[in-house]
Design an enzyme around this catalytic site. Structure first.
Site, PDB file in Angstrom:
ATOM      1  N   GLU A  26       0.922  -1.244  -0.191  1.00 53.49           N
ATOM      2  CA  GLU A  26      -0.093   0.010  -0.118  1.00 53.49           C
ATOM      3  C   GLU A  26       0.727   1.265   0.006  1.00 53.49           C
ATOM      4  OE1 GLU A  26      -2.816  -0.592  -0.912  1.00 53.49           O
ATOM      5  OE2 GLU A  26      -2.936  -2.667  -0.447  1.00 53.49           O
ATOM      6  N   HIS A  61       2.125   2.201  -3.384  1.00 55.49           N
ATOM      7  CA  HIS A  61       1.078   2.661  -4.356  1.00 55.49           C
ATOM      8  C   HIS A  61       1.423   4.266  -3.761  1.00 55.49           C
ATOM      9  CE1 HIS A  61      -1.705  -0.110  -6.044  1.00 55.49           C
ATOM     10  NE2 HIS A  61      -1.870  -0.789  -4.699  1.00 55.49           N
TER      11      HIS A  61
END
Ligand code: NI
Length: 172
Positions: free
Chosen positions: A132, A135
């Site tokens: 994450e 990202h």
């Protein structure tokens, strides 16, 4: 709360660098609430703001206890060990690949009210934290995949082969 549309690989938004959050206001809270609902509905493990089109350093991860952790302006402050595993992404639906990640990571972040905290986790959760946070820098797991990207059926078959090999080694 409302669900938001998940942006798919190929959209340039997913390759952009996200800006830090500076206002811990109702807009941020709304974003986090919506991301939670979106992740719930998608039955995913983690979700980053750029995946719903918001270029801010915000993500949701699942910890080892199965709870969501909201990370605002997260950074990995320590990492140790190594694990390999198959990984997927809600922005790359139906495709999985083998990715090496640290076994354990420690992350410093802010909560939705701006309070700084640190959290440490292992295994799948450490993998999720790394995925994450990547990202937020415009990186997808597909950049790190060793070997092919598998469809769900191919992944099942590959895992079954791996199981058989393991059993073979144990002589069963
Ligand atoms: Ni992802």
């Amino acid at each position: 709360m409302a669900t938001r549309q998940i942006i798919l690989r190929g959209d340039e938004v997913l390759g952009r660098m996200c800006r830090p959050v500076t206002s811990f206001d109702s807009r941020l809270h709304q974003l986090l609430d919506d991301m939670r609902e979106t992740l719930d509905q998608a039955q995913g493990y983690g979700l980053a703001a750029p995946q719903v089109g918001i270029l801010r350093r915000v993500c949701l991860v699942t910890n080892t206890d199965g709870e969501y952790v909201e990370l605002v302006n997260p950074e990995i402050v320590a990492a140790e060990g190594e694990q390999g595993g198959y990984e997927g992404c809600l922005s790359v639906p139906g495709l999985y690949g083998w990715v090496k990640r640290p076994q354990r990571v420690r992350v410093r972040a802010q909560d939705r009210d701006g309070k700084t905290f640190e959290v440490e986790d292992v295994d799948m959760s450490a993998r999720c934290f790394c995925h994450e946070i990547a990202h937020l820098d415009g990186h997808l797991f597909t950049e790190l995949v060793e070997g092919p990207l598998y469809t769900e059926e191919e992944l099942d078959a590959a895992q079954a082969r791996q199981e058989r090999r393991k059993k073979g080694r144990r002589g069963e």
